[in-house]
Design an enzyme around this catalytic site. Structure first.
Site, PDB file in Angstrom:
ATOM      1  N   SER A 158     -10.662  -1.408  -1.964  1.00  0.00           N
ATOM      2  CA  SER A 158      -9.465  -1.313  -1.121  1.00  0.00           C
ATOM      3  C   SER A 158      -9.803  -1.462   0.355  1.00  0.00           C
ATOM      4  O   SER A 158      -8.986  -1.944   1.144  1.00  0.00           O
ATOM      5  CB  SER A 158      -8.775   0.040  -1.325  1.00  0.00           C
ATOM      6  OG  SER A 158      -8.140   0.108  -2.572  1.00  0.00           O
ATOM      7  N   ASP A 178       0.836  -1.198   0.000  1.00  0.00           N
ATOM      8  CA  ASP A 178       0.000   0.000   0.000  1.00  0.00           C
ATOM      9  C   ASP A 178       0.869   1.246   0.000  1.00  0.00           C
ATOM     10  O   ASP A 178       2.019   1.203  -0.452  1.00  0.00           O
ATOM     11  CB  ASP A 178      -0.953  -0.030   1.203  1.00  0.00           C
ATOM     12  CG  ASP A 178      -2.325   0.546   0.871  1.00  0.00           C
ATOM     13  OD1 ASP A 178      -2.371   1.718   0.447  1.00  0.00           O
ATOM     14  OD2 ASP A 178      -3.328  -0.160   1.021  1.00  0.00           O
ATOM     15  N   HIS A 205      -4.283   6.116   2.801  1.00  0.00           N
ATOM     16  CA  HIS A 205      -4.811   4.845   2.300  1.00  0.00           C
ATOM     17  C   HIS A 205      -4.201   3.661   3.033  1.00  0.00           C
ATOM     18  O   HIS A 205      -4.910   2.766   3.507  1.00  0.00           O
ATOM     19  CB  HIS A 205      -4.522   4.744   0.802  1.00  0.00           C
ATOM     20  CG  HIS A 205      -5.302   3.691   0.100  1.00  0.00           C
ATOM     21  ND1 HIS A 205      -4.840   2.409  -0.022  1.00  0.00           N
ATOM     22  CD2 HIS A 205      -6.509   3.727  -0.522  1.00  0.00           C
ATOM     23  CE1 HIS A 205      -5.730   1.694  -0.704  1.00  0.00           C
ATOM     24  NE2 HIS A 205      -6.755   2.464  -1.019  1.00  0.00           N
TER      25      HIS A 205
END
Length: 781
Positions: free
Chosen positions: A563, A157, A234
């Site tokens: 995600s 990520d 994220h």
């Protein structure tokens, strides 16, 4: 983007047990070499070599440098050009080369393939309770799994925000003895002085790779090191979902109040930073992804969670540009479960990504939570929309709509811009015909600059909400509600509206939907392999974020996407690996697929969002919504290994040379092409049924030794299905049984897909395989 990413991390002293956050700064996306500022004629290439001939990683790396030096002229040039040496999952390296140099290397003995680097895109309080995994009153299997204690979850990520309270090490058990990634061989974390995985306090490790040279940066000796900080939020978000510690009474500006936690709160996280924020969005390079898989295999992770997907169309598995499929293939061969996002290109069919059969592919669903927001017109008529408006009630203010002269096309939401000064002091009603991530937020930004005070958006119902600024209301309403509002505007001299702050509602009557954006099957690469495999919460998920401003009050935020769904499944995989350490990746995948919910946890049907709402089917959610408590004790599993995946590759008609390149080992397919329907999947998908067809499946008993299972068939409409034998009897000497399935069609025309199921039941367990069949009648014989 600076290669050093700015500031160092502050050293912290803490003697508590370690929570590993192993951040691998695999930083290929930076201006020094991906954008090739130093040499505009060069770029990054990935060089694949044959199967490893030995396990001496130092010798392998030396071999890679020697080969590169034969083309570049010296060891020094080789060191400057090499980005990574792949030496754990497979053999090869990435280097900065000109096109001519890459061609020269491709012709050298021992080189299997040379390909240019590729780019990929990055694709969380209520969700675990919704999945019936409670922080209190744990179920039997939750207790047995010890919340994933000892498991290591690898995430590919954007990095991590280490200071987040989500990564507290309070209450964690001892360090897993099998953790291989603490230091280089022969070193111990207690002596981290010369270790390239830098110990920060006592919570996590950082492994920093300097992209230009591809060698570890000795943080201790230099006194500084690359920052793993997650500027986009994220990676911090996904890692919190998978294995974040419990944090009570958290919310986003008062919305979604509850306990934020991961699914496997006692698991460790190994974060491999492969994605970077660029103007075009979060970007991730293939060379970095391959290196992360290579390192994850070496580091002994149990599961790799990949919230990344390529754009449509996909690369085939034997195409070496398919970094995720290739890296996952080698990881699965080493017993590592690989969980990937299905992509955010829905609701169109055949948009699912990461569709290889060795990957566990995850779609996104909503949970039983909504955010009702009252909208009251000047006529005193009140309706309810959905928003995340946490500002003060607006009071009655002007309500406007972008009318146009006759013979001109109506203006939709995306046409509104800063020069629409008529919006000043108004709440604006606009219509949109499609969901596209980000553009409503853009519209809100522009009209807010023009002086607008709010936005009411008419669209097809979807549970994904807009992330407008907290004090600027962006309220979603359905088309029929919007038409009533528009009628009021057009028939009222001075239309007014009042918008109240958003509330949070959990539980009934809120239903479960498959998200509009979630990519759908069937797979465009291999339609006979059901994808996605499973669905998990991925809409309006609250968890920790990395604050772009250290003074920000919001350490938590809502995010949506496959995600967000992926780490939910990764956390559950970590629990399953703790319960069943001897299960293969295929067995874990089978347990998850065959035990999933086909209705939401409250028993109501699951709908799929789209241009029209419809009942969800296997191409929307695979086996259904993930259900840990049933997956922990599935009864039977459909197991597979490397031989089965070679069977799949041969059945796809790939050339032997291409399969050998993927395996990095000479491979030959049988002279008669095998049937893909014989692949031992936990699902049955027949994309083109032209005649009566038979195939086989094998189930392995992982439950009580002496068990009897009976077949229950729910055939698709117009499809006949017979199973032989219909009764499976297991005992101490019979753990696996093969059965035959025969499928026929009564349709006389070519049809779309019809759906059904095959379930094996012993009265306690229900091992359900989704069935998808499309009849095809030849026009020409």
């Amino acid at each position: 983007m600076s290669a050093t990413m700015g500031a160092s991390l502050e050293m912290k002293k803490n003697s508590a047990t370690l929570l590993f956050v192993f951040v691998s700064l695999i930083s290929i996306i930076n201006e020094h070499y991906l954008l090739t500022a130093a040499d505009p004629k060069s770029n990054v290439y990935i060089i694949h070599m044959g199967q490893k001939q030995h396990e001496d990683v130092k010798l392998l790396k030396k071999t890679h440098h020697e080969l590169l030096a034969t083309v570049l002229g010296s060891k020094e040039e080789s060191k400057r050009a090499m980005i990574y040496s792949y030496k754990h999952g497979f053999s090869g390296f990435a280097a900065k080369l000109t096109k001519t140099q890459a061609q020269t290397i491709s012709e050298l003995p021992g080189v299997v393939l040379v390909i240019p680097n590729q780019l990929y895109k990055v694709q969380t309080t209520r969700s675990w309770d919704y999945l019936q995994l409670y922080s209190r009153d744990q179920t039997h299997f939750e207790q047995k799994s010890k919340s994933g204690d000892g498991a290591i979850i690898g995430l590919l990520d954007t990095g991590i925000w280490p200071e987040s309270e989500a990564f507290s090490d309070k209450g964690l058990g001892p360090i897993p003895s099998r953790w291989k990634g603490v230091c280089e061989s022969g070193q111990n974390y207690d002596g981290a002085k010369h270790c390239n995985r830098k110990l920060i306090g006592a919570r996590y490790f950082i492994k920093a790779l300097v992209a230009e040279y591809g060698k570890p940066y000795n943080a201790t000796e230099a006194g500084d090191y690359l920052s793993p900080r997650d500027s986009s939020g994220h990676g911090t978000h996904t890692s919190t979902i998978a294995a974040g510690s419990s944090m009570a009474n958290r919310s986003y500006n008062g919305l979604g109040v509850g306990t934020v936690r991961g699914g496997a709160t006692q698991a460790r996280v190994a974060m491999y930073k492969v994605c970077w924020s660029l103007p075009a969005g979060g970007m991730c390079a293939g060379a970095d992804i391959l290196k992360a898989f290579d390192e994850a295999v070496r580091d002994g992770v149990d599961v790799v969670s990949v919230s990344i997907a390529a754009d449509v169309p996909s690369f085939h598995e034997v195409d070496e540009r398919s970094a995720i499929a290739v890296g996952a293939f080698h990881a699965v061969a080493q017993g590592v479960v690989v969980v990937c996002s299905a992509g955010n290109a829905g609701p169109s069919p055949q948009t699912v990504q990461n569709a290889s059969p060795w990957i566990l592919t995850v779609a996104a669903s909503s949970v039983d939570r909504s955010f009702p927001t009252l909208v009251t017109l000047g006529s005193n008529w009140t309706t309810t929309g959905q928003a995340m408006f946490t500002g003060s009630e607006t009071g009655f203010i002007k309500l406007a709509y972008p009318e146009v002269p006759d013979l001109k096309y109506p203006r939709d939401c995306k046409s509104l811009r800063e020069n629409d000064t008529w919006t000043a002091g108004s709440v604006v009603l606009c219509f949109t015909s499609s969901f596209k991530e980000g553009y409503i937020e853009d519209t809100a930004y522009w009209i807010q600059k023009a002086g607008a005070l709010g936005l009411i958006v008419a669209e097809n119902p979807t549970r994904s909400l807009y992330s407008c600024s907290a004090d600027f209301p962006c309220v979603q309403v359905s088309y029929d509600i919007a038409m009533q509002i528009l009628y009021y505007i057009r028939t009222t001299k001075s239309p007014k509206v009042r918008i109240s702050p958003t509330k949070t509602h959990d539980g009934r009557p809120v239903s479960t939907n498959l998200a509009y954006f979630s990519s759908r099957g069937p797979s465009s690469v291999a339609p006979a392999v059901l994808k996605p495999d499973i669905a998990a919460p991925g809409v309006n998920i609250l968890s920790a974020v990395s604050p772009s401003d250290p003074k920000t009050k919001n350490a938590f935020a809502f995010m949506s996407g496959t995600s967000m769904a992926t780490p939910h499944v990764s956390g559950i995989v970590a629990l399953l690996k703790t319960l069943h350490p001897d299960w293969s990746p295929a067995a874990i995948k089978s347990a998850i697929v065959t035990t999933a919910w086909n209705s939401d946890p409250s028993g109501e049907p699951i709908f799929a969002e789209g241009e029209t709402m419809k009942l969800a089917d296997p191409f929307d959610y695979g086996g259904g919504i993930v259900n840990f408590n049933r997956a922990a004790d599935p009864g039977l599993v459909y197991d597979m290994g490397s031989t089965d995946y070679i069977h799949y590759l041969c059945s796809m008609g790939y050339e032997t040379s291409a399969i050998s390149q993927l395996r990095e080992h000479p491979t030959s397919c049988p002279s008669k092409r095998p049937s893909i329907l014989d692949l031992n999947l936990p699902s049955i998908t027949i994309p083109s049924l032209r005649r009566t067809t038979s195939f086989r499946r094998t189930v392995t008993n992982v439950g009580h030794v002496d068990s009897r299972y009976e077949a229950v068939v729910n055939p698709p409409q117009g499809i006949g299905i017979s199973v032989r034998p219909r009764l499976l009897i297991f005992n101490s000497t019979t753990r696996a049984i093969t059965f035959k399935v025969t499928v026929s069609s009564s349709h006389r025309v070519t049809t779309g897909y019809y759906f059904g199921s095959l379930t094996w039941t012993d009265g306690v367990h229900s091992v359900r395989s989704p069935i998808s069949v499309r009849t095809e009648i030849k026009v020409f014989s």
